[in-house]
Design a protein around this motif. Structure first.
Motif, PDB file in Angstrom:
ATOM      1  N   SER A  63     -36.998   6.461  20.006  1.00  0.00           N
ATOM      2  CA  SER A  63     -36.687   6.974  18.670  1.00  0.00           C
ATOM      3  C   SER A  63     -37.746   7.966  18.190  1.00  0.00           C
ATOM      4  O   SER A  63     -37.425   9.032  17.660  1.00  0.00           O
ATOM      5  N   ILE A  64     -39.021   7.643  18.377  1.00  0.00           N
ATOM      6  CA  ILE A  64     -40.100   8.529  17.928  1.00  0.00           C
ATOM      7  C   ILE A  64     -40.113   9.819  18.746  1.00  0.00           C
ATOM      8  O   ILE A  64     -40.298  10.923  18.197  1.00  0.00           O
ATOM      9  N   PHE A  77     -39.703  17.189  10.185  1.00  0.00           N
ATOM     10  CA  PHE A  77     -40.314  16.068  10.903  1.00  0.00           C
ATOM     11  C   PHE A  77     -41.133  15.192   9.958  1.00  0.00           C
ATOM     12  O   PHE A  77     -41.141  13.962  10.093  1.00  0.00           O
ATOM     13  N   LYS A  88     -37.525  17.622  18.740  1.00  0.00           N
ATOM     14  CA  LYS A  88     -36.427  18.459  18.244  1.00  0.00           C
ATOM     15  C   LYS A  88     -36.764  19.922  18.502  1.00  0.00           C
ATOM     16  O   LYS A  88     -37.824  20.405  18.110  1.00  0.00           O
ATOM     17  N   ALA A 122     -38.729  12.988   8.198  1.00  0.00           N
ATOM     18  CA  ALA A 122     -38.084  12.005   9.068  1.00  0.00           C
ATOM     19  C   ALA A 122     -39.046  10.887   9.470  1.00  0.00           C
ATOM     20  O   ALA A 122     -38.656   9.712   9.514  1.00  0.00           O
ATOM     21  N   ILE A 123     -40.304  11.239   9.756  1.00  0.00           N
ATOM     22  CA  ILE A 123     -41.239  10.203  10.207  1.00  0.00           C
ATOM     23  C   ILE A 123     -41.638   9.290   9.056  1.00  0.00           C
ATOM     24  O   ILE A 123     -41.967   8.112   9.265  1.00  0.00           O
ATOM     25  N   HIS A 179     -47.568  16.946  15.968  1.00  0.00           N
ATOM     26  CA  HIS A 179     -46.405  17.832  15.872  1.00  0.00           C
ATOM     27  C   HIS A 179     -46.820  19.233  15.438  1.00  0.00           C
ATOM     28  O   HIS A 179     -46.269  20.235  15.925  1.00  0.00           O
ATOM     29  N   LEU A 233     -37.569  12.245  17.517  1.00  0.00           N
ATOM     30  CA  LEU A 233     -37.978  12.989  16.323  1.00  0.00           C
ATOM     31  C   LEU A 233     -38.998  14.074  16.652  1.00  0.00           C
ATOM     32  O   LEU A 233     -38.985  15.152  16.048  1.00  0.00           O
ATOM     33  N   LEU A 234     -39.888  13.795  17.625  1.00  0.00           N
ATOM     34  CA  LEU A 234     -40.929  14.762  17.976  1.00  0.00           C
ATOM     35  C   LEU A 234     -40.371  15.975  18.716  1.00  0.00           C
ATOM     36  O   LEU A 234     -40.828  17.106  18.504  1.00  0.00           O
ATOM     37  N   LYS A 279     -39.527   8.474   6.658  1.00  0.00           N
ATOM     38  CA  LYS A 279     -38.346   7.646   6.391  1.00  0.00           C
ATOM     39  C   LYS A 279     -38.070   6.640   7.501  1.00  0.00           C
ATOM     40  O   LYS A 279     -37.216   5.752   7.319  1.00  0.00           O
ATOM     41  N   TYR A 280     -38.742   6.794   8.631  1.00  0.00           N
ATOM     42  CA  TYR A 280     -38.418   5.974   9.787  1.00  0.00           C
ATOM     43  C   TYR A 280     -38.699   4.504   9.521  1.00  0.00           C
ATOM     44  O   TYR A 280     -39.807   4.130   9.106  1.00  0.00           O
TER      45      TYR A 280
END
Length: 342
Positions: A199-200, A161, A206, A164-165, A132, A203-204, A167-168
Motif C-alpha cells: 500500500s505504501i 502524496f 505514482k 494521501a500519506i 518522496h 502511494l510512493l 489519510k492512510y
C-alpha cells in the motif's frame, strides 16, 4: 455492509488521541484473555467484559504503544547521485536506508466489523514525505520529457502524496492483536506486513505523467434546411427521377427516315454529318416511372423541317419510258447483239 466507524483521531493531520476507542462484544474471545494476561506484569482481574475493555484501553493508550507495521529499503539519493561499485554490498550500504513504518492503534471494533485500525506516526509520515520530495520526485522528473507545466505537475503530485500519506489508515482483522507485547508495542503477524508495504509503495510510486492532449472540437457544417436560400437554389436544379432531362429540339433525331433536316444536304447521309457528342440518347427510365411519352420532351417551339418533295405519278414516268431507257447505258434496242454474243 456495516458502517465504517472511525474516531476523529484517524482523520488526516489529526493528533493522537489520549485514549483509544475500544468496543468489545458481549462475549470475550479466549485468545484475547490469554494475550492480556501475557503482556501484563501485574496480575489484573479479567473476569468480565468491562475489565477486559479497561485493560486493553489502558495498554493501547500508552505513549509507548507503537507498532512496527513493516520496513522499506529505499535509496537515500536520486539515481544520478548513487554510488556505483562492483560489489553490490559495498554499493548498497551507503546508498540505501531502512524506513520503519511505525503506527499506533486508533480504533478497535469487536462488534460490527471485528477490525483494528492503525495510523502512521508523525515521524514515519515525515520520513516518507522527505523521501518522496528529495529522491522519488527528482528521479521522476529526470525520467520524463519536458513540457511547459512540468514543475506545476510535479508539485501537484507531491501535494497529493502528502495528503494521501496523512489519510492512510491500515485496517485489518482484530486477530492482529495477538502480536501485542508489553507496554502496548506490537508487530503484525501472518503476512500482514506485506499488505502495508504494498500500500505504501503504491502511494510512493505514482508516476509523473504529462497532461493528455487537448481535444479540438470539429466545427461541422449545419444541415441545410428547406427554408434556407442555399437549399432553395439546390432544390431548383434537382430533377425528379420520373421526369426525363429536357433537351434541345434540334438535337432530337427524327423519328422517320424520310424526314430530313434543312441543314443537311439531300445527297449526304444523315449519319455522316453528325458527330458523337451531338447524339444524345435518353437515359433509361426507372421501372417505377410513368409510361414513356415523347410529348414531354418537346416543351419549346415545334421542330422546323423541310416539306416532303412531291413524288412523280406513274403517268409522268410512262412518257419517259421507252426502249431507249436502260440501266448503265445499255438499252433494250441492242438486246439482239448481246444475245448473239452470249
Amino acid at each position: 455492509m456495516p458502517p465504517q466507524l472511525l474516531p476523529a483521531s484517524a482523520a488526516a493531520f489529526a493528533p493522537r488521541a489520549s485514549s483509544v476507542n475500544v468496543v468489545l462484544g458481549s462475549k470475550i474471545e479466549p485468545w484475547l484473555t490469554q494475550t492480556l494476561k501475557r503482556i501484563n506484569r501485574v496480575k489484573r482481574p479479567l473476569n468480565s467484559v468491562p475489565q477486559h475493555q479497561r485493560c486493553l484501553t489502558e495498554t493501547l493508550s500508552s505513549t509507548n504503544a507503537i507498532w512496527t507495521l513493516a520496513s522499506l529499503m529505499l535509496p537515500k539519493y536520486p539515481d544520478s547521485e548513487l554510488r556505483t561499485d562492483s560489489n553490490t554490498i559495498v554499493e548498497a550500504i551507503p546508498s540505501y536506508e531502512f524506513i520503519f513504518l511505525e503506527a499506533y492503534i486508533v480504533h478497535v471494533d469487536m462488534v460490527l466489523r471485528n477490525e483494528v485500525a492503525f495510523k502512521l506516526t508523525p515521524d514515519t509520515i515525515e520520513a516518507l514525505i522527505e523521501h518522496h520530495k528529495d529522491v522519488f520526485l527528482i528521479d521522476a522528473k529526470a525520467a520524463s520529457y519536458d513540457w511547459p507545466e512540468k514543475e506545476q505537475h510535479a508539485k501537484k503530485l507531491h501535494d497529493g502524496f502528502v495528503q494521501a500519506i496523512n489519510k492512510y489508515v491500515f485496517r485489518t482483522h482484530v486477530s492482529a492483536l495477538e502480536g501485542l507485547e508489553e507496554e502496548g508495542v506490537g508487530e503484525l503477524l501472518c503476512g500482514r506486513s506485506e499488505e502495508v508495504k504494498n500500500s505504501i509503495m503504491g502511494l510512493l510510486n505514482k508516476p509523473l505523467l504529462p497532461p493528455p492532449p487537448k481535444i479540438v472540437d470539429v466545427i461541422r457544417q449545419p444541415p441545410l434546411l428547406p427554408s434556407s436560400p442555399i437549399g432553395a437554389i439546390w432544390s431548383q436544379t434537382i430533377h425528379s427521377p420520373g421526369v426525363p432531362t429536357p433537351v434541345d429540339s434540334w438535337r432530337v433525331l427524327p423519328s422517320s427516315p424520310a424526314v430530313t433536316s434543312t441543314s443537311v444536304d439531300s445527297n449526304t447521309p444523315i449519319w455522316s454529318s453528325m458527330t458523337m457528342h451531338e447524339i444524345e440518347l435518353p437515359s433509361p427510365i426507372p421501372s417505377y416511372s410513368q409510361p414513356y411519352s415523347s410529348a414531354g420532351m418537346f416543351y419549346s417551339s415545334p421542330m422546323v423541317t423541310s416539306p416532303i418533295p412531291a413524288l412523280p405519278l406513274p403517268s409522268m414516268l410512262a412518257a419517259h419510258c421507252g426502249i431507249n431507257m436502260g440501266y448503265g447505258g445499255f438499252g433494250w434496242d441492242r438486246y439482239q447483239e448481246y444475245a448473239t454474243t452470249m
